[in-house]
Design an enzyme around this catalytic site. Sequence first.
Site, PDB file in Angstrom:
ATOM      1  CG  ASP A 128       7.851  15.304  18.698  1.00 34.15           C
ATOM      2  OD1 ASP A 128       7.354  14.596  18.012  1.00 34.15           O
ATOM      3  OD2 ASP A 128       7.249  16.713  18.607  1.00 34.15           O
ATOM      4  CE  LYS A 157       3.619  15.664  18.571  1.00 35.37           C
ATOM      5  NZ  LYS A 157       4.249  15.914  17.180  1.00 35.37           N
ATOM      6  CG  ASN A 201       5.304  12.408  21.391  1.00 36.71           C
ATOM      7  OD1 ASN A 201       4.249  11.921  20.581  1.00 36.71           O
ATOM      8  ND2 ASN A 201       5.926  13.544  20.761  1.00 36.71           N
ATOM      9  CG  ASP A 206       6.198   9.044  19.529  1.00 37.14           C
ATOM     10  OD1 ASP A 206       5.577   9.554  19.058  1.00 37.14           O
ATOM     11  OD2 ASP A 206       7.536   8.422  19.064  1.00 37.14           O
ATOM     12  CB  THR A 259       2.016  20.455  15.787  1.00 27.69           C
ATOM     13  OG1 THR A 259       1.826  21.901  16.080  1.00 27.69           O
ATOM     14  CG2 THR A 259       2.303  19.895  16.572  1.00 27.69           C
TER      15      THR A 259
END
Length: 273
Positions: free
Chosen positions: A134, A136, A139, A152, A169
Amino acid sequence: NPKKQWSLNDFEIGKPLGKGKFGRVYLAREVKSGFIVALKVIFKEQIEKYRLHHQLRREMEIQTSLRHPNVLRLYGWFHDEERIYLILEYAHGGELYRELRKTSRLSEKQAAIYIASLTQALVYCHEKHVIHRDIKPENLLLDHEGRLKIADFGWSVQSRSKRHTMCGTLDYLAPEMVENKAHDYAVDNWTLGILCYEFLYGVPPFEAERQTDTFRRIMKVDLSFPSTLDVSAEAKDLISQLLVKDSSKRLSLQKIMEHPWIIKNVTSHDTII
Ligand SMILES: COc1ccc(/C=N/Nc2[nH]nc(C)c2C(=O)Nc2cccc(NC(C)=O)c2)cc1
């Protein structure tokens, strides 16, 4: 010292830094040492409500065990009746997301430094059998020297368990994740391609009005480089070698570090080469 039982009395709480998904993050100072940390407060009833016990525990086990200059440290944690407190490294610069919104696009040198840092952090994570999944801009945090920190790990997994639930997303998700197929380390390589594009063009490559259109564009790998922006051929080449549907054909992390665009833009003192 990792074995110490921490409690709220060990900290002076400072200003709120922001709201995370399941609680707030505060600036805090450990009283005895004066050491500054970020204290992430998570409400247990939120965790119970969304049945995220196993995920939070995994995040804590993973992040506690990781030691890398581009991975945000989790120093420890404690809890009281209604809250869990994560004692996290404080990154003064905050979310990379904010920087991206301010400057809309990064220079090729800055983008390459961030991609090289992320790649090295991922080499380290993959060696420890951790797939982040994840990555992005929200994070990614920046420390006082502007060094990038992956934060995160809430969605990361130890590669043994193939179990996963859908994340936020879709923009950053690889095809195999969007299709909810079993996936492997290469999802993070795909995301590096997404981020590299976003750093240079200011928007993720498959952005669309509706999620269904983003989904369709990801599955088609509907990638195009607006000619209005002057982006180097090397940068486009790296992005094109990462945004490949067949995960086995994506450029490996090792090869990313050897790519001409990285070699040209990143000297040793920018990251730990
Ligand atoms: C609103 O302006 C801000 C500027 C800088 C910060 C710094 N945050 N630094 C952090 N170090 N370790 C952790 C964990 C954090 C953190 O979670 N920051 C955070 C949390 C929620 C929202 C935001 N927002 C932004 C814009 O950075 C940052 C936080 C907020």
